[in-house]
Design an enzyme around this catalytic site. Structure first.
Site, PDB file in Angstrom:
ATOM      1  N   SER A 219       0.819  -1.211   0.000  1.00  0.00           N
ATOM      2  CA  SER A 219       0.000   0.000   0.000  1.00  0.00           C
ATOM      3  C   SER A 219       0.850   1.256   0.000  1.00  0.00           C
ATOM      4  CB  SER A 219      -0.841   0.055   1.285  1.00  0.00           C
ATOM      5  OG  SER A 219      -1.761  -0.973   1.328  1.00  0.00           O
TER       6      SER A 219
ATOM      7  N   HIS B 268      -0.953  -2.578  -7.226  1.00  0.00           N
ATOM      8  CA  HIS B 268      -1.696  -2.254  -6.003  1.00  0.00           C
ATOM      9  C   HIS B 268      -3.200  -2.327  -6.252  1.00  0.00           C
ATOM     10  CE1 HIS B 268      -2.883   0.936  -2.806  1.00  0.00           C
ATOM     11  NE2 HIS B 268      -2.905  -0.264  -2.288  1.00  0.00           N
TER      12      HIS B 268
ATOM     13  N   GLU C 232      -3.393   0.237  -9.155  1.00  0.00           N
ATOM     14  CA  GLU C 232      -2.302   1.158  -9.486  1.00  0.00           C
ATOM     15  C   GLU C 232      -1.106   0.328  -9.949  1.00  0.00           C
ATOM     16  OE1 GLU C 232      -2.560   4.989  -6.609  1.00  0.00           O
ATOM     17  OE2 GLU C 232      -2.064   3.143  -5.556  1.00  0.00           O
TER      18      GLU C 232
ATOM     19  N   ASN D 287      -3.498   6.078  -1.714  1.00  0.00           N
ATOM     20  CA  ASN D 287      -3.286   6.179  -0.259  1.00  0.00           C
ATOM     21  C   ASN D 287      -2.622   7.485   0.166  1.00  0.00           C
ATOM     22  OD1 ASN D 287      -4.575   3.800   0.332  1.00  0.00           O
ATOM     23  ND2 ASN D 287      -2.722   2.571   0.058  1.00  0.00           N
TER      24      ASN D 287
HETATM   25  C1  LIG Z   1      -5.596   0.569   1.853  1.00  0.00           C
HETATM   26  C2  LIG Z   1      -5.202   0.427   0.438  1.00  0.00           C
HETATM   27  O1  LIG Z   1      -4.032   0.100   0.173  1.00  0.00           O
HETATM   28  C3  LIG Z   1      -6.091   0.747  -0.697  1.00  0.00           C
HETATM   29  C4  LIG Z   1      -7.546   0.475  -0.539  1.00  0.00           C
HETATM   30  O2  LIG Z   1      -8.031  -0.567  -0.914  1.00  0.00           O
HETATM   31  S1  LIG Z   1      -8.411   1.653   0.236  1.00  0.00           S
HETATM   32  C5  LIG Z   1     -10.047   1.010   0.322  1.00  0.00           C
HETATM   33  C6  LIG Z   1     -10.752   1.199  -0.984  1.00  0.00           C
HETATM   34  N1  LIG Z   1     -12.106   0.699  -0.825  1.00  0.00           N
HETATM   35  C7  LIG Z   1     -13.113   1.492  -0.495  1.00  0.00           C
HETATM   36  O3  LIG Z   1     -12.959   2.701  -0.360  1.00  0.00           O
HETATM   37  C8  LIG Z   1     -14.418   0.807  -0.278  1.00  0.00           C
HETATM   38  C9  LIG Z   1     -15.489   1.762   0.109  1.00  0.00           C
HETATM   39  N2  LIG Z   1     -16.740   1.016   0.288  1.00  0.00           N
HETATM   40  C10 LIG Z   1     -17.518   0.662  -0.749  1.00  0.00           C
HETATM   41  O4  LIG Z   1     -17.244   0.965  -1.910  1.00  0.00           O
HETATM   42  C11 LIG Z   1     -18.753  -0.149  -0.412  1.00  0.00           C
HETATM   43  O5  LIG Z   1     -19.074   0.101   0.931  1.00  0.00           O
HETATM   44  C12 LIG Z   1     -18.562  -1.684  -0.663  1.00  0.00           C
HETATM   45  C13 LIG Z   1     -18.434  -1.921  -2.160  1.00  0.00           C
HETATM   46  C14 LIG Z   1     -17.369  -2.275   0.058  1.00  0.00           C
HETATM   47  C15 LIG Z   1     -19.771  -2.410  -0.117  1.00  0.00           C
HETATM   48  O6  LIG Z   1     -20.913  -1.824  -0.688  1.00  0.00           O
HETATM   49  P1  LIG Z   1     -22.349  -1.880   0.026  1.00  0.00           P
HETATM   50  O7  LIG Z   1     -23.301  -1.305  -0.936  1.00  0.00           O
HETATM   51  O8  LIG Z   1     -22.252  -1.334   1.390  1.00  0.00           O
HETATM   52  O9  LIG Z   1     -22.558  -3.375   0.301  1.00  0.00           O
HETATM   53  P2  LIG Z   1     -23.258  -4.471  -0.541  1.00  0.00           P
HETATM   54  O10 LIG Z   1     -24.518  -3.981  -1.177  1.00  0.00           O
HETATM   55  O11 LIG Z   1     -23.340  -5.601   0.410  1.00  0.00           O
HETATM   56  O12 LIG Z   1     -22.163  -4.770  -1.646  1.00  0.00           O
HETATM   57  C16 LIG Z   1     -22.050  -4.091  -2.883  1.00  0.00           C
HETATM   58  C17 LIG Z   1     -21.467  -5.045  -3.849  1.00  0.00           C
HETATM   59  O13 LIG Z   1     -20.161  -5.445  -3.425  1.00  0.00           O
HETATM   60  C18 LIG Z   1     -20.104  -6.876  -3.252  1.00  0.00           C
HETATM   61  N3  LIG Z   1     -19.190  -7.118  -2.135  1.00  0.00           N
HETATM   62  C19 LIG Z   1     -19.182  -6.470  -0.951  1.00  0.00           C
HETATM   63  N4  LIG Z   1     -18.146  -6.887  -0.210  1.00  0.00           N
HETATM   64  C20 LIG Z   1     -17.494  -7.824  -0.941  1.00  0.00           C
HETATM   65  C21 LIG Z   1     -16.342  -8.622  -0.719  1.00  0.00           C
HETATM   66  N5  LIG Z   1     -15.609  -8.521   0.390  1.00  0.00           N
HETATM   67  N6  LIG Z   1     -15.965  -9.469  -1.691  1.00  0.00           N
HETATM   68  C22 LIG Z   1     -16.669  -9.575  -2.812  1.00  0.00           C
HETATM   69  N7  LIG Z   1     -17.759  -8.846  -3.102  1.00  0.00           N
HETATM   70  C23 LIG Z   1     -18.167  -7.976  -2.156  1.00  0.00           C
HETATM   71  C24 LIG Z   1     -21.514  -7.287  -3.023  1.00  0.00           C
HETATM   72  O14 LIG Z   1     -21.744  -8.612  -3.426  1.00  0.00           O
HETATM   73  C25 LIG Z   1     -22.286  -6.327  -3.903  1.00  0.00           C
HETATM   74  O15 LIG Z   1     -22.277  -6.768  -5.251  1.00  0.00           O
HETATM   75  P3  LIG Z   1     -23.374  -6.265  -6.335  1.00  0.00           P
HETATM   76  O16 LIG Z   1     -23.129  -4.792  -6.526  1.00  0.00           O
HETATM   77  O17 LIG Z   1     -23.045  -7.089  -7.547  1.00  0.00           O
HETATM   78  O18 LIG Z   1     -24.709  -6.544  -5.747  1.00  0.00           O
HETATM   79  N1  LIG Z   2      -6.417  -3.937   3.580  1.00  0.00           N
HETATM   80  C1  LIG Z   2      -6.487  -3.186   2.511  1.00  0.00           C
HETATM   81  O1  LIG Z   2      -7.476  -2.459   2.313  1.00  0.00           O
HETATM   82  C2  LIG Z   2      -5.395  -3.210   1.498  1.00  0.00           C
HETATM   83  C3  LIG Z   2      -4.172  -3.770   1.788  1.00  0.00           C
HETATM   84  N2  LIG Z   2      -3.173  -3.768   0.855  1.00  0.00           N
HETATM   85  C4  LIG Z   2      -1.872  -4.357   1.155  1.00  0.00           C
HETATM   86  O2  LIG Z   2      -1.977  -5.768   0.962  1.00  0.00           O
HETATM   87  C5  LIG Z   2      -1.141  -6.446   1.904  1.00  0.00           C
HETATM   88  C6  LIG Z   2      -1.989  -7.399   2.721  1.00  0.00           C
HETATM   89  O3  LIG Z   2      -3.022  -6.685   3.385  1.00  0.00           O
HETATM   90  P1  LIG Z   2      -4.304  -7.447   3.971  1.00  0.00           P
HETATM   91  O4  LIG Z   2      -4.691  -8.547   3.073  1.00  0.00           O
HETATM   92  O5  LIG Z   2      -5.276  -6.397   4.324  1.00  0.00           O
HETATM   93  O6  LIG Z   2      -3.690  -8.031   5.322  1.00  0.00           O
HETATM   94  P2  LIG Z   2      -4.210  -9.252   6.224  1.00  0.00           P
HETATM   95  O7  LIG Z   2      -3.701  -8.969   7.589  1.00  0.00           O
HETATM   96  O8  LIG Z   2      -5.652  -9.475   5.987  1.00  0.00           O
HETATM   97  O9  LIG Z   2      -3.446 -10.501   5.587  1.00  0.00           O
HETATM   98  C7  LIG Z   2      -2.063 -10.665   5.573  1.00  0.00           C
HETATM   99  C8  LIG Z   2      -1.782 -12.148   5.421  1.00  0.00           C
HETATM  100  O10 LIG Z   2      -0.373 -12.350   5.250  1.00  0.00           O
HETATM  101  C9  LIG Z   2      -0.013 -13.434   6.087  1.00  0.00           C
HETATM  102  N3  LIG Z   2       1.414 -13.409   6.362  1.00  0.00           N
HETATM  103  C10 LIG Z   2       2.078 -12.812   7.389  1.00  0.00           C
HETATM  104  N4  LIG Z   2       3.399 -13.058   7.267  1.00  0.00           N
HETATM  105  C11 LIG Z   2       3.568 -13.817   6.175  1.00  0.00           C
HETATM  106  C12 LIG Z   2       4.675 -14.413   5.540  1.00  0.00           C
HETATM  107  N5  LIG Z   2       5.900 -14.270   6.032  1.00  0.00           N
HETATM  108  N6  LIG Z   2       4.483 -15.158   4.421  1.00  0.00           N
HETATM  109  C13 LIG Z   2       3.241 -15.308   3.921  1.00  0.00           C
HETATM  110  N7  LIG Z   2       2.147 -14.787   4.484  1.00  0.00           N
HETATM  111  C14 LIG Z   2       2.301 -14.038   5.584  1.00  0.00           C
HETATM  112  C15 LIG Z   2      -0.872 -13.255   7.313  1.00  0.00           C
HETATM  113  O11 LIG Z   2      -0.892 -14.429   8.104  1.00  0.00           O
HETATM  114  P3  LIG Z   2      -1.038 -14.267   9.731  1.00  0.00           P
HETATM  115  O12 LIG Z   2      -2.300 -13.532   9.969  1.00  0.00           O
HETATM  116  O13 LIG Z   2      -1.048 -15.679  10.184  1.00  0.00           O
HETATM  117  O14 LIG Z   2       0.174 -13.461  10.174  1.00  0.00           O
HETATM  118  C16 LIG Z   2      -2.204 -12.969   6.652  1.00  0.00           C
HETATM  119  O15 LIG Z   2      -2.845 -14.153   6.229  1.00  0.00           O
HETATM  120  C17 LIG Z   2      -0.436  -5.351   2.735  1.00  0.00           C
HETATM  121  O16 LIG Z   2       0.802  -5.054   2.123  1.00  0.00           O
HETATM  122  C18 LIG Z   2      -1.410  -4.189   2.603  1.00  0.00           C
HETATM  123  O17 LIG Z   2      -0.784  -2.946   2.785  1.00  0.00           O
HETATM  124  C19 LIG Z   2      -3.344  -3.248  -0.414  1.00  0.00           C
HETATM  125  C20 LIG Z   2      -4.561  -2.730  -0.777  1.00  0.00           C
HETATM  126  C21 LIG Z   2      -5.672  -2.629   0.171  1.00  0.00           C
END
Ligand SMILES: CC(=O)CC(=O)SCCNC(=O)CCNC(=O)[C@H](O)C(C)(C)COP(=O)(O)OP(=O)(O)OC[C@H]1O[C@@H](n2cnc3c(N)ncnc32)[C@H](O)[C@@H]1OP(=O)(O)O
Ligand SMILES: NC(=O)C1=CN([C@@H]2O[C@H](COP(=O)(O)OP(=O)(O)OC[C@H]3O[C@@H](n4cnc5c(N)ncnc54)[C@H](OP(=O)(O)O)[C@@H]3O)[C@@H](O)[C@H]2O)C=CC1
Length: 292
Positions: free
Chosen positions: A120, A141, A153, A191
């Site tokens: 991320s 990403h 990305e 991010n």
């Molecule tokens: C941290 C990083 O590195 C980068 C990141 O990823 S940052 C996070 C980016 N993501 C976001 O910002 C998500 C913001 N949230 C949303 O867009 C919405 O809340 C959401 C899509 C997650 C859920 O939407 P919602 O309307 O509240 O729920 P819901 O109606 O149950 O689901 C919408 C759709 O998503 C699907 N869905 C929800 N969660 C799911 C999951 N975990 N896996 C698969 N499908 C999922 C549902 O099946 C549904 O599908 P349809 O549109 O085909 O019916």
């Molecule tokens: N969460 C998000 O919204 C997003 C996350 N990311 C990035 O994706 C990556 C994973 O995030 P996320 O899936 O949320 O994290 P989770 O905590 O859900 O999952 C991480 C997984 O990696 C496993 N793990 C830990 N150490 C090792 C290792 N040495 N070898 C193999 N597997 C290992 C963990 O196992 P255990 O729990 O047993 O330690 C766990 O199953 C991070 O780099 C995060 O920044 C990118 C986009 C969105």
């Protein structure tokens, strides 16, 4: 460069299972690896559950569901990734863990295979330099939840060659995702913008400007965000949010990226959000209940 047919995914958490799910639906063979066999088992159950939901919603057929499942194998040893053309690392957002994974992975992987990180925030150039093939290393990403979000990305490290970039672009397009190309700076594009907003929401809570419910309602109803920032932080994982803020703070050396002390405290408590059942909300009952 040979076509990508078999994809390895390292880490079977929320991102790893989502990437495996979408790659298998797109026709790739997938090998899912994790250190924990229990994690692999629950990841396979999650993938099956999410595919079943897609069938119920008629976005995929039952046949596509069955075929996708047969394309995914799991492995609790890195050796299981030896035949992969592309390996995507999606373990926890800790640089030392990723460095160790890449070191061990290079020893088993064929020389022509591409390595990608789903990090991320961490420098792709720095991660690439820990491998024996920085020219075949790239940031891909994906966004969470992977089956739903349209974007990935693509981030080139300083040494990433054109063939690797083109292969990654083709792969992401085959997964049905749109691409945004980002330069290799801390936390990339999404991010760099999203996490300071979430951190500011946590400061807003910390300083008592509003409570959890008010802050989330304000941004959902007042800015039409699909989730409030604190709900989204819980969804991403508070450990991941903190790691991203630390990379921004250290990498850009600007106090405006200082992680909120309240975020630090939640992570220290092990309240990591949905994945640990408690964060800004408590998920242990029927409905999420704010914790502040
Ligand atoms: C941290 C990083 O590195 C980068 C990141 O990823 S940052 C996070 C980016 N993501 C976001 O910002 C998500 C913001 N949230 C949303 O867009 C919405 O809340 C959401 C899509 C997650 C859920 O939407 P919602 O309307 O509240 O729920 P819901 O109606 O149950 O689901 C919408 C759709 O998503 C699907 N869905 C929800 N969660 C799911 C999951 N975990 N896996 C698969 N499908 C999922 C549902 O099946 C549904 O599908 P349809 O549109 O085909 O019916
Ligand atoms: N969460 C998000 O919204 C997003 C996350 N990311 C990035 O994706 C990556 C994973 O995030 P996320 O899936 O949320 O994290 P989770 O905590 O859900 O999952 C991480 C997984 O990696 C496993 N793990 C830990 N150490 C090792 C290792 N040495 N070898 C193999 N597997 C290992 C963990 O196992 P255990 O729990 O047993 O330690 C766990 O199953 C991070 O780099 C995060 O920044 C990118 C986009 C969105």
């Amino acid at each position: 460069m040979a076509a990508i047919k078999t994809v390895g995914v390292i880490g079977s958490g929320q991102m790893g299972n989502g990437i495996a799910h979408v790659a298998a639906l797109a026709g790739f063979n997938v090998v899912l690896y994790d250190v924990s066999a229990d994690r692999l088992k629950s990841a396979m159950a999650t993938i099956n559950g999410n595919l079943t939901r897609q069938v119920a919603k008629k976005t995929i057929t039952e046949d596509a569901h069955k075929k996708a499942l047969t394309r995914i194998t799991s492995s609790d040893s890195l050796d299981g990734l030896a035949a992969c053309d592309l390996v995507i690392e999606t373990a926890v957002e800790k640089e030392e863990i990723k460095r160790k994974i890449f070191h061990d992975l290079c020893a088993v992987l064929k020389p022509e295979a591409i390595i990608a990180s789903n990090t991320s925030s961490i420098s792709i150039t720095r991660l690439a330099a820990t491998t024996d093939r920085p020219e075949k290393f790239i940031g891909i990403h994906f966004m969470n939840p992977v089956p739903v979000m349209e974007l990935a990305e693509l981030i080139r490290g300083i040494a990433t060659d054109d063939a690797t970039f083109d292969a990654a672009r083709e792969f992401v397009t085959a997964m049905g995702k749109q691409i945004a190309v980002s330069e290799d700076f801390p936390a990339f594009i999404v991010n760099r913008i999203l996490l300071p907003m979430i951190n500011e929401a946590i400061y807003t809570l910390y300083e008592g400007v509003g409570n959890v419910e008010a802050i989330d309602a304000a941004m959902k109803l007042g800015a039409h965000h699909p989730m409030g920032p604190l709900e989204l932080a819980d969804f991403i994982g508070l450990d991941t949010c903190l790691s991203i803020m630390q990379v921004l703070h250290e990498g850009l050396a600007d106090s405006k990226y200082r992680p909120c002390p309240l975020l630090v405290k939640y992570v220290e408590a092990g309240w990591l959000g949905r994945k640990s059942q408690r964060g800004f909300y408590d998920y242990r009952g029927d409905k999420p209940v704010p914790t502040r």
